[in-house]
Design an enzyme around this catalytic site. Sequence first.
Site: not given
Length: 110
Positions: A35, A38
């Site tokens: 991700c 993230c």
Amino acid sequence: MMQTEGVASVTDADFDHEVLGADRPVLVKFTADWCGPCRQLDPVLSAIAGEEADRLKVVQLDVDTNPEVTARYAVLATPTLMVFKAGEPLRSMVGARPKRKLLQELEDVL
């Protein structure tokens, strides 16, 4: 899972103890290694974890290796940030955000 400085990792096995049983509010980042957004949050959460350590515990949970907690709180996207206080989820926020905005969203918890 990539480790963020100052942010502990939790798992399905210790989530209840580390998060629900904590003595102060807990900000949980539901994350995954793949991700990108993230990773953008890492320096933000690291800074907040250091600055607010006496008032807020910051942890991260890998959604790929911890499906039990991920399903329990119906986390469908990463990054999802959830705030827990006294064992209860108070707020859920999806997506990366700058430090200033995140601190504003946490004001009533802190």
